[in-house]
Design a protein around this motif. Structure first.
Motif, PDB file in Angstrom:
ATOM      1  N   THR A   1      -0.679 -30.824   3.898  1.00 32.43           N
ATOM      2  CA  THR A   1      -1.273 -29.753   3.093  1.00 32.43           C
ATOM      3  C   THR A   1      -2.656 -29.404   3.674  1.00 32.43           C
ATOM      4  O   THR A   1      -3.148 -30.075   4.589  1.00 32.43           O
ATOM      5  CB  THR A   1      -1.386 -30.177   1.616  1.00 32.43           C
ATOM      6  N   ASP A   2      -3.268 -28.347   3.130  1.00 31.86           N
ATOM      7  CA  ASP A   2      -4.488 -27.812   3.741  1.00 31.86           C
ATOM      8  C   ASP A   2      -5.621 -28.838   3.803  1.00 31.86           C
ATOM      9  O   ASP A   2      -5.888 -29.558   2.838  1.00 31.86           O
ATOM     10  CB  ASP A   2      -4.947 -26.574   2.958  1.00 31.86           C
ATOM     11  N   ASN A   3      -6.278 -28.860   4.946  1.00 32.20           N
ATOM     12  CA  ASN A   3      -7.397 -29.779   5.164  1.00 32.20           C
ATOM     13  C   ASN A   3      -8.253 -29.196   6.286  1.00 32.20           C
ATOM     14  O   ASN A   3      -7.845 -28.229   6.947  1.00 32.20           O
ATOM     15  CB  ASN A   3      -6.865 -31.170   5.533  1.00 32.20           C
TER      16      ASN A   3
ATOM     17  N   ASN B   1      -7.655 -20.056  13.695  1.00 35.11           N
ATOM     18  CA  ASN B   1      -6.500 -19.564  12.942  1.00 35.11           C
ATOM     19  C   ASN B   1      -5.923 -20.726  12.127  1.00 35.11           C
ATOM     20  O   ASN B   1      -5.631 -21.803  12.671  1.00 35.11           O
ATOM     21  CB  ASN B   1      -5.462 -19.008  13.923  1.00 35.11           C
ATOM     22  N   HIS B   2      -5.740 -20.497  10.833  1.00 39.26           N
ATOM     23  CA  HIS B   2      -5.254 -21.543   9.927  1.00 39.26           C
ATOM     24  C   HIS B   2      -3.913 -22.136  10.410  1.00 39.26           C
ATOM     25  O   HIS B   2      -3.684 -23.342  10.297  1.00 39.26           O
ATOM     26  CB  HIS B   2      -5.103 -20.930   8.528  1.00 39.26           C
ATOM     27  N   LEU B   3      -3.048 -21.272  10.939  1.00 38.10           N
ATOM     28  CA  LEU B   3      -1.739 -21.750  11.398  1.00 38.10           C
ATOM     29  C   LEU B   3      -1.884 -22.640  12.627  1.00 38.10           C
ATOM     30  O   LEU B   3      -1.179 -23.633  12.779  1.00 38.10           O
ATOM     31  CB  LEU B   3      -0.812 -20.567  11.706  1.00 38.10           C
TER      32      LEU B   3
ATOM     33  N   VAL C   1       5.746 -24.624   7.735  1.00 34.31           N
ATOM     34  CA  VAL C   1       6.282 -24.253   6.423  1.00 34.31           C
ATOM     35  C   VAL C   1       5.261 -24.610   5.354  1.00 34.31           C
ATOM     36  O   VAL C   1       4.965 -25.780   5.127  1.00 34.31           O
ATOM     37  CB  VAL C   1       7.631 -24.961   6.128  1.00 34.31           C
ATOM     38  N   SER C   2       4.725 -23.575   4.705  1.00 38.28           N
ATOM     39  CA  SER C   2       3.696 -23.844   3.695  1.00 38.28           C
ATOM     40  C   SER C   2       3.873 -22.875   2.540  1.00 38.28           C
ATOM     41  O   SER C   2       4.876 -22.155   2.472  1.00 38.28           O
ATOM     42  CB  SER C   2       2.311 -23.685   4.328  1.00 38.28           C
ATOM     43  N   GLY C   3       2.877 -22.844   1.641  1.00 41.90           N
ATOM     44  CA  GLY C   3       2.959 -21.949   0.496  1.00 41.90           C
ATOM     45  C   GLY C   3       2.884 -20.480   0.909  1.00 41.90           C
ATOM     46  O   GLY C   3       3.423 -19.610   0.244  1.00 41.90           O
TER      47      GLY C   3
ATOM     48  N   GLY D   1      -4.414 -24.441  13.100  1.00 46.24           N
ATOM     49  CA  GLY D   1      -4.892 -25.687  12.495  1.00 46.24           C
ATOM     50  C   GLY D   1      -3.720 -26.562  12.075  1.00 46.24           C
ATOM     51  O   GLY D   1      -3.653 -27.744  12.409  1.00 46.24           O
ATOM     52  N   HIS D   2      -2.757 -25.963  11.351  1.00 45.16           N
ATOM     53  CA  HIS D   2      -1.598 -26.761  10.924  1.00 45.16           C
ATOM     54  C   HIS D   2      -0.915 -27.414  12.132  1.00 45.16           C
ATOM     55  O   HIS D   2      -0.505 -28.565  12.077  1.00 45.16           O
ATOM     56  CB  HIS D   2      -0.598 -25.894  10.154  1.00 45.16           C
ATOM     57  N   ILE D   3      -0.799 -26.670  13.233  1.00 49.04           N
ATOM     58  CA  ILE D   3      -0.147 -27.237  14.422  1.00 49.04           C
ATOM     59  C   ILE D   3      -0.942 -28.447  14.929  1.00 49.04           C
ATOM     60  O   ILE D   3      -0.385 -29.504  15.222  1.00 49.04           O
ATOM     61  CB  ILE D   3      -0.017 -26.173  15.535  1.00 49.04           C
TER      62      ILE D   3
END
Ligand code: KG4
Ligand code: ZN
Length: 355
Positions: free
Chosen positions: A316-318, A111-113, A138-140, A115-117
């Protein structure tokens, strides 16, 4: 040592990365499409998926070769399954499936979210936190307040009911005729501005943990643009901020500073209140908007708790964050079948991985 190859293509970045033991980045390649989307003032889905398809092979090969390993040394491959743009996600998933079949390595949908965590686990120096942690993503595309009660365990506390925080930055950026994406440009412009010049609304008087930014955007629009006639107004709906005409005497930097002050006040107030209510030990910020200096500083000032955020290149996304999340899923003994499909609207909560 375990080597995980992460692949990310959910929006407008084609990314691949090799991460060692979920903590150390061996390589991190991000091919950004920002230039392709600039003329549209936002991400154009068809353009995005075509650009992903063109870039993905090279990006993945570069990530593996920069890590100084061969495919046979990988322990697993991880790929973003959602949320995101369908066509963009499909490119990453299909490539990852092909690679997994070719190399015989296990494939993990992420899950992308999440990933952010897990971008927070890539910060150095790092110490394992005590749970529960209050997480603000908090992202786009997202504004999510979550309680993380353990690895892979999330409780949704609130989210945006209209625009995401980054989307609000981008729309106001467009209004102010700043380049896309607006967030970093608003931050830069706001540095020379007066944050109290305009008293924009902070829609946070309710006791929920949901966010709303569309009223704030409309307030900025009223303040800075020449108001169209009623007849013209009925014709303008989507993309109104792009076509809006700026008043001559507007100070872009004052507007940017005042808008940024309002957004960060809203985010900080709810996050700090939730952290207190749920007995969090720390606050974690993630996603593109967590690169914002005012947000970071205010959160530190207003909270009694430690506040952590990723280094700028991991906000940002990576794909390093996708590999880091996969490492923790493997540690928990969680794997997946290879025949999964994309989940463009995938919510992050405790049982979303079990299907
Ligand atoms: O996490 P991300 O790369 O993509 C999504 O998953 O959506 O976030 C991109 C968002 C954009 O809306 C951009 O304007 C915002 O993050 N952003 C910022 C800053 N840097 C990026 N917003 C405010 N201040 C910044 N410094
Ligand atoms: Zn993202």
């Amino acid at each position: 040592m375990t080597y995980i190859l992460g692949i990310e293509s959910s929006c407008d970045e084609t990314a691949a990365s090799v991460v060692i033991d979920g903590r150390t980045i061996a390589s991190n390649i991000v091919a950004s499409q920002i230039d392709l989307h600039a003329e549209y003032g936002g991400v154009f889905p068809e353009v995005a998926s075509r650009a992903h398809a063109e870039a993905i092979g090279l990006v993945v090969e570069q990530a593996v070769s920069d890590a100084g390993i061969g495919y046979e040394q990988l322990d697993a491959i991880a790929v973003t399954r959602g949320p995101g743009l369908v066509g963009s996600l499909l490119v990453g998933i299909n490539y990852a499936k092909g690679l997994a079949l070719m190399t015989g390595k296990p494939l993990l949908p992420i899950n992308h979210l999440e990933g952010h965590i897990y971008s927070l686990w890539l910060t150095k120096p790092f110490h394992e936190p005590d749970f529960p942690i209050l997480v603000l993503i908090v992202s786009g595309g997202h504004t999510e307040l979550l309680l993380m009660t353990g690895h892979g365990q999330y409780e949704h506390l609130g989210g945006t009911i209209d625009d995401a925080a980054g989307e609000a930055f981008d729309k106001v950026g467009r209004l102010l005729k700043l380049p896309f994406p607006g967030g970093p440009h608003i931050e830069r412009s706001g540095r020379n501005g007066n944050a109290t010049a305009y008293d924009f609304p902070r829609a946070m008087r309710d006791t929920s943990y949901d966010f709303s930014f569309s009223g704030l955007k409309t307030a900025v629009m009223r303040e800075v643009t020449v108001q169209p006639s009623a007849q013209a107004r009925t014709k303008r709906k989507r993309g109104a901020e792009k076509r809006a005409q700026l008043k001559h005497d507007v100070s872009i930097s004052d507007i940017a500073a005042s808008f940024q002050a309002a957004v960060t006040d809203i985010l900080v107030e709810k996050t700090v209140r939730a952290a207190q209510e749920f007995g969090a030990t720390e606050i974690f910020l993630a996603g593109g908007v967590s690169a914002n200096t005012m947000l970071r500083m205010k959160m530190r000032k207003e909270s009694q708790l430690p506040v952590r955020y990723p280094p700028l290149n991991l906000c940002t996304d990576n794909a390093a964050m996708i590999a880091a999340a996969a490492h923790h899923r493997i540690q928990l003994g969680l794997t997946s079948r290879i025949d999964f499909d994309v989940l463009p609207m995938w919510n992050l909560n405790a049982d979303t991985y079990s299907e």
